[in-house]
Design a protein around this motif. Sequence first.
Motif, short mmCIF file in Angstrom:
data_model
loop_
_atom_site.label_atom_id
_atom_site.label_comp_id
_atom_site.label_asym_id
_atom_site.label_seq_id
_atom_site.Cartn_x
_atom_site.Cartn_y
_atom_site.Cartn_z
N ASP A 1 0.83 -1.21 0.00
CA ASP A 1 0.00 0.00 0.00
C ASP A 1 0.86 1.26 0.00
O ASP A 1 0.54 2.24 -0.68
CB ASP A 1 -0.94 0.03 1.21
CG ASP A 1 -2.07 -0.99 1.09
OD1 ASP A 1 -2.35 -1.47 -0.03
OD2 ASP A 1 -2.66 -1.32 2.15
N VAL A 2 1.95 1.25 0.76
CA VAL A 2 2.84 2.41 0.82
C VAL A 2 3.52 2.63 -0.54
O VAL A 2 3.60 3.76 -1.03
CB VAL A 2 3.87 2.27 1.96
CG1 VAL A 2 4.97 3.32 1.86
CG2 VAL A 2 3.15 2.37 3.30
N ILE A 3 3.99 1.57 -1.14
CA ILE A 3 4.62 1.70 -2.47
C ILE A 3 3.61 2.24 -3.48
O ILE A 3 3.93 3.14 -4.26
CB ILE A 3 5.23 0.36 -2.94
CG1 ILE A 3 6.45 0.02 -2.08
CG2 ILE A 3 5.62 0.44 -4.41
CD1 ILE A 3 7.00 -1.39 -2.32
N ASP A 4 2.40 1.71 -3.47
CA ASP A 4 1.36 2.21 -4.38
C ASP A 4 1.10 3.70 -4.15
O ASP A 4 1.00 4.48 -5.09
CB ASP A 4 0.06 1.42 -4.22
CG ASP A 4 0.15 0.00 -4.75
OD1 ASP A 4 1.11 -0.32 -5.48
OD2 ASP A 4 -0.75 -0.81 -4.41
N TYR A 5 0.97 4.09 -2.88
CA TYR A 5 0.75 5.50 -2.54
C TYR A 5 1.90 6.37 -3.03
O TYR A 5 1.68 7.43 -3.64
CB TYR A 5 0.57 5.64 -1.02
CG TYR A 5 0.69 7.07 -0.56
CD1 TYR A 5 -0.36 7.96 -0.72
CD2 TYR A 5 1.87 7.53 0.03
CE1 TYR A 5 -0.24 9.29 -0.32
CE2 TYR A 5 1.99 8.85 0.43
CZ TYR A 5 0.94 9.72 0.26
OH TYR A 5 1.07 11.03 0.65
N LEU A 6 3.14 5.95 -2.78
CA LEU A 6 4.30 6.75 -3.18
C LEU A 6 4.41 6.87 -4.70
O LEU A 6 4.76 7.93 -5.21
CB LEU A 6 5.58 6.16 -2.59
CG LEU A 6 5.73 6.33 -1.08
CD1 LEU A 6 6.91 5.51 -0.57
CD2 LEU A 6 5.89 7.81 -0.73
N ARG A 7 4.10 5.81 -5.40
CA ARG A 7 4.15 5.87 -6.86
C ARG A 7 3.11 6.86 -7.39
O ARG A 7 3.39 7.62 -8.31
CB ARG A 7 3.95 4.49 -7.46
CG ARG A 7 5.17 3.62 -7.30
CD ARG A 7 4.97 2.23 -7.81
NE ARG A 7 6.22 1.48 -7.68
CZ ARG A 7 6.31 0.17 -7.75
NH1 ARG A 7 5.22 -0.57 -7.95
NH2 ARG A 7 7.48 -0.42 -7.61
N GLU A 8 1.93 6.86 -6.79
CA GLU A 8 0.90 7.81 -7.21
C GLU A 8 1.32 9.24 -6.89
O GLU A 8 1.09 10.16 -7.67
CB GLU A 8 -0.42 7.48 -6.51
CG GLU A 8 -1.57 8.35 -6.98
CD GLU A 8 -2.88 7.92 -6.34
OE1 GLU A 8 -3.67 8.82 -6.00
OE2 GLU A 8 -3.12 6.71 -6.19
N ARG A 9 1.96 9.43 -5.77
CA ARG A 9 2.38 10.77 -5.32
C ARG A 9 3.61 11.28 -6.08
O ARG A 9 3.65 12.44 -6.48
CB ARG A 9 2.67 10.70 -3.82
CG ARG A 9 3.25 11.97 -3.23
CD ARG A 9 3.43 11.84 -1.73
NE ARG A 9 4.21 12.94 -1.19
CZ ARG A 9 4.23 13.27 0.09
NH1 ARG A 9 3.52 12.59 0.97
NH2 ARG A 9 4.97 14.27 0.51
N GLU A 10 4.59 10.43 -6.28
CA GLU A 10 5.89 10.87 -6.79
C GLU A 10 6.09 10.68 -8.29
O GLU A 10 6.95 11.33 -8.88
CB GLU A 10 7.02 10.17 -6.04
CG GLU A 10 7.00 10.37 -4.54
CD GLU A 10 7.20 11.82 -4.12
OE1 GLU A 10 7.89 12.57 -4.84
OE2 GLU A 10 6.66 12.20 -3.06
N LEU A 11 5.34 9.80 -8.91
CA LEU A 11 5.60 9.47 -10.32
C LEU A 11 4.55 10.03 -11.27
O LEU A 11 4.37 9.51 -12.37
CB LEU A 11 5.72 7.95 -10.48
CG LEU A 11 6.85 7.30 -9.67
CD1 LEU A 11 6.85 5.79 -9.89
CD2 LEU A 11 8.19 7.90 -10.02
N VAL A 12 3.92 11.13 -10.89
CA VAL A 12 2.85 11.72 -11.71
C VAL A 12 3.35 12.04 -13.11
O VAL A 12 2.74 11.67 -14.11
CB VAL A 12 2.27 12.98 -11.02
CG1 VAL A 12 1.27 13.67 -11.92
CG2 VAL A 12 1.64 12.62 -9.69
N THR A 13 4.48 12.73 -13.22
CA THR A 13 5.02 13.09 -14.54
C THR A 13 6.29 12.31 -14.86
O THR A 13 6.93 12.57 -15.87
CB THR A 13 5.34 14.60 -14.63
OG1 THR A 13 6.39 14.91 -13.71
CG2 THR A 13 4.10 15.44 -14.35
N HIS A 14 6.66 11.41 -13.99
CA HIS A 14 7.86 10.57 -14.15
C HIS A 14 9.15 11.39 -14.19
O HIS A 14 10.13 10.97 -14.81
CB HIS A 14 7.73 9.64 -15.35
CG HIS A 14 6.61 8.67 -15.20
ND1 HIS A 14 6.70 7.56 -14.41
CD2 HIS A 14 5.34 8.70 -15.68
CE1 HIS A 14 5.56 6.92 -14.41
NE2 HIS A 14 4.70 7.58 -15.17
N VAL A 15 9.17 12.53 -13.50
CA VAL A 15 10.39 13.32 -13.37
C VAL A 15 11.34 12.66 -12.37
O VAL A 15 12.53 12.92 -12.37
CB VAL A 15 10.08 14.79 -12.99
CG1 VAL A 15 9.54 14.90 -11.57
CG2 VAL A 15 11.29 15.68 -13.19
#
Length: 181
Positions: A79-93
């Motif tokens: 769940d934490v990895i899923d949350y972080l990916r949604e938060r941090e990888l929006v534009t894949h910067v």
Amino acid sequence: MAVDMDDFWVFGYGSLMWNPGFAFENKMTARAFGYRRALCVRSWVHRGTQERPGLVLGLDYGGSCHGMAFKVAQKNKTDVIDYLRERELVTHVYKERTMPVKLADGRRVPALTYVIDRNHVQYAGTLSAEEAAATVAVSHGKSGANTEYLMNTLAHLQDMGIRDHWLEEVAASVKRMQAQA
């Protein structure tokens, strides 16, 4: 203290340090080597626009970075990895990486973190404090002024006992620019 290889740690160097947004069992200051905290991400939404980008933090190559490490229970890892990916990888910067960090108690643990993608269009490169300040001083986005982001970041770092001399220099330059305006 021995490191349990089943432990899952997340390393934060910006807003994640004071606003992680996920459940954790423990947290402590930590240091990542080979990377530094920098205003190197052009913000097109939250602290700027595409016409006048702001700057937000990224973990860029070189030096070291004091931040916060969070130990997450195994049952919450996915769940934490899923949350972080949604938060941090929006534009894949950012690129998701697992890297060793040194905890305040001396242990070295692998930690999930997000580093800047130097090939991404939003990467601003290595800026001087004056160059970063010139951008921060005039940028606004849907989450507010870029200056507010910088000053809030510094206040939280200071509250945690973390000094970032380069960010402090950027803030001093912004204040000088504002005083002259």
